[in-house]
Write a protein that holds these residues in place. Structure first.
Motif, PDB file in Angstrom:
ATOM      1  N   GLU A   1     -14.089 -45.888 -58.285  1.00 49.44           N
ATOM      2  CA  GLU A   1     -12.872 -45.460 -57.588  1.00 49.44           C
ATOM      3  C   GLU A   1     -13.036 -44.025 -57.089  1.00 49.44           C
ATOM      4  OE1 GLU A   1      -9.747 -48.295 -60.050  1.00 49.44           O
ATOM      5  OE2 GLU A   1      -9.923 -46.181 -60.595  1.00 49.44           O
ATOM      6  N   ASP A   2     -13.586 -43.167 -57.940  1.00 53.13           N
ATOM      7  CA  ASP A   2     -13.815 -41.777 -57.517  1.00 53.13           C
ATOM      8  C   ASP A   2     -14.801 -41.729 -56.357  1.00 53.13           C
ATOM      9  OD1 ASP A   2     -12.003 -40.701 -59.295  1.00 53.13           O
ATOM     10  OD2 ASP A   2     -13.498 -40.370 -60.873  1.00 53.13           O
ATOM     11  N   LEU A   3     -15.828 -42.566 -56.449  1.00 51.18           N
ATOM     12  CA  LEU A   3     -16.812 -42.644 -55.369  1.00 51.18           C
ATOM     13  C   LEU A   3     -16.144 -43.039 -54.041  1.00 51.18           C
ATOM     14  CD1 LEU A   3     -19.750 -42.938 -54.233  1.00 51.18           C
ATOM     15  CD2 LEU A   3     -19.644 -45.306 -55.003  1.00 51.18           C
ATOM     16  N   THR A   4     -15.259 -44.026 -54.112  1.00 53.05           N
ATOM     17  CA  THR A   4     -14.581 -44.504 -52.902  1.00 53.05           C
ATOM     18  C   THR A   4     -13.741 -43.392 -52.263  1.00 53.05           C
ATOM     19  OG1 THR A   4     -14.497 -46.699 -53.882  1.00 53.05           O
ATOM     20  CG2 THR A   4     -13.040 -46.309 -52.006  1.00 53.05           C
ATOM     21  N   ARG A   5     -13.051 -42.628 -53.120  1.00 50.24           N
ATOM     22  CA  ARG A   5     -12.243 -41.522 -52.586  1.00 50.24           C
ATOM     23  C   ARG A   5     -13.119 -40.427 -52.003  1.00 50.24           C
ATOM     24  NH1 ARG A   5      -8.155 -40.029 -57.169  1.00 50.24           N
ATOM     25  NH2 ARG A   5      -7.976 -38.229 -55.809  1.00 50.24           N
ATOM     26  N   ARG A   6     -14.275 -40.197 -52.630  1.00 50.70           N
ATOM     27  CA  ARG A   6     -15.182 -39.181 -52.101  1.00 50.70           C
ATOM     28  C   ARG A   6     -15.739 -39.617 -50.728  1.00 50.70           C
ATOM     29  NH1 ARG A   6     -20.345 -38.530 -52.749  1.00 50.70           N
ATOM     30  NH2 ARG A   6     -20.571 -39.882 -54.556  1.00 50.70           N
ATOM     31  N   VAL A   7     -16.072 -40.900 -50.627  1.00 46.28           N
ATOM     32  CA  VAL A   7     -16.568 -41.436 -49.352  1.00 46.28           C
ATOM     33  C   VAL A   7     -15.514 -41.241 -48.254  1.00 46.28           C
ATOM     34  CG1 VAL A   7     -17.026 -43.628 -48.160  1.00 46.28           C
ATOM     35  CG2 VAL A   7     -18.226 -43.092 -50.277  1.00 46.28           C
ATOM     36  N   GLN A   8     -14.262 -41.528 -48.596  1.00 50.34           N
ATOM     37  CA  GLN A   8     -13.200 -41.348 -47.615  1.00 50.34           C
ATOM     38  C   GLN A   8     -13.108 -39.889 -47.167  1.00 50.34           C
ATOM     39  OE1 GLN A   8      -9.375 -40.870 -49.098  1.00 50.34           O
ATOM     40  NE2 GLN A   8      -8.324 -41.246 -47.168  1.00 50.34           N
ATOM     41  N   ARG A   9     -13.135 -38.977 -48.156  1.00 50.35           N
ATOM     42  CA  ARG A   9     -13.024 -37.545 -47.842  1.00 50.35           C
ATOM     43  C   ARG A   9     -14.209 -37.057 -47.032  1.00 50.35           C
ATOM     44  NH1 ARG A   9     -11.617 -36.566 -53.116  1.00 50.35           N
ATOM     45  NH2 ARG A   9     -13.708 -35.805 -53.585  1.00 50.35           N
TER      46      ARG A   9
END
Ligand code: ADP
Ligand code: ADP
Length: 229
Positions: A177-185
């Motif tokens: 989940e953290d990875l997904t948010r980082r990818v978005q950012r």
């Protein structure tokens, strides 16, 4: 600007008395750069909706457009999907790097450009060292990272994720989940996640669309305030 527009979408499986309405007159838009999630009980029609958006099934009626262009048939070039079942979505006979590169074969890219993109994508999901391994040599969480890397390698305008973390343990889920948010950012990606897990949708996204029981109808559209980092 609007990345995804779904308007008046209906999907019915079967016909006549046996017909089953899975999606009922759904309309919403997702803005570019947004990480939105769609949450609803099991069986309410989330996967059907996602498959209609992805062009994997043709909706009974209604319209889906990606940056203004209607998705008529087939999976559009600038859209990628990550499924729950990573073990069936990776090719066991290809190395991790070749798996990530695979969808790029249909792009007009040189061999070295494809390889560079695959390596960059693997790096962005924290898997730099494992390109020459095979999927079955990795843990479930790492295999799902490979699926995410493969989706990112095509630099999709829209990334769709169908219950992407439902098959990994809780700790791995938080990491992904953290990875997904980082990818978005970091990439400014537009991401739409479908999940039955309300906690996950709230933790993960900028916006939560809540669906009713079958057939899928939007009952709430909530902005989610994330704490400042
Ligand atoms: P969710 O992803 O929310 O669990 P689905 O989109 O998979 O929901 O399914 C929505 C409804 O449509 C369910 O009642 C399911 O049984 C039905 N359904 C899904 N796929 C098919 C199919 N291929 N044929 C007939 N009914 C289906
Ligand atoms: P606490 O109440 O001590 O913060 P939690 O279990 O609520 O404990 O959270 C522990 C960590 O897991 C926090 O960093 C939180 O942001 C994260 N977290 C909690 N729930 C979820 C979830 N559904 N998905 C991802 N991360 C979560």
């Amino acid at each position: 600007s609007t990345m995804l527009e779904v308007s008046g979408l209906n999907h019915r499986y079967g016909a006549g008395e046996k017909a089953h309405v899975a999606v009922n007159d759904l309309s919403f838009t997702v803005e570019a750069g947004q990480l939105a999630s769609i949450v609803g009980p099991s069986g309410c029609g989330k996967s059907t909706l996602l498959r209609c958006i992805a062009g994997l099934i043709k909706p009974t009626s209604g319209r889906v457009s990606l940056h203004g262009e209607a998705i008529s048939s087939g999976v559009p070039d600038d859209l990628a999907v990550v499924f729950q079942d990573y073990s069936r979505s990776l090719f066991p006979w290809l190395s991790v790097e070749k798996n990530v590169e695979f969808p790029l074969r249909w792009r007009n890219l040189s061999r070295s450009e494809r390889r560079t993109r695959a390596r960059d994508s693997l790096e962005s999901v924290g898997l730099s060292g494992v390109g020459s391994k095979f999927p079955w040599q990795l843990s479930g969480g790492m295999q799902q990272r490979v699926s995410i890397a493969r989706a990112l390698a095509s630099r999709p305008a829209l990334l769709l994720m169908d219950e992407p973390f439902a098959s990994v343990d809780a700790q791995t889920r938080f990491e992904l989940e953290d990875l997904t948010r980082r990818v978005q950012r970091e990439n400014g990606s537009t991401i739409l996640v479908v999940t039955h897990d309300i906690d996950e949708s709230v933790y993960l996204s900028d916006r939560v669309l809540v669906l009713s029981k079958s057939p899928a109808t939007i009952v709430a559209d909530l902005p989610v305030g994330l704490p400042a980092e």
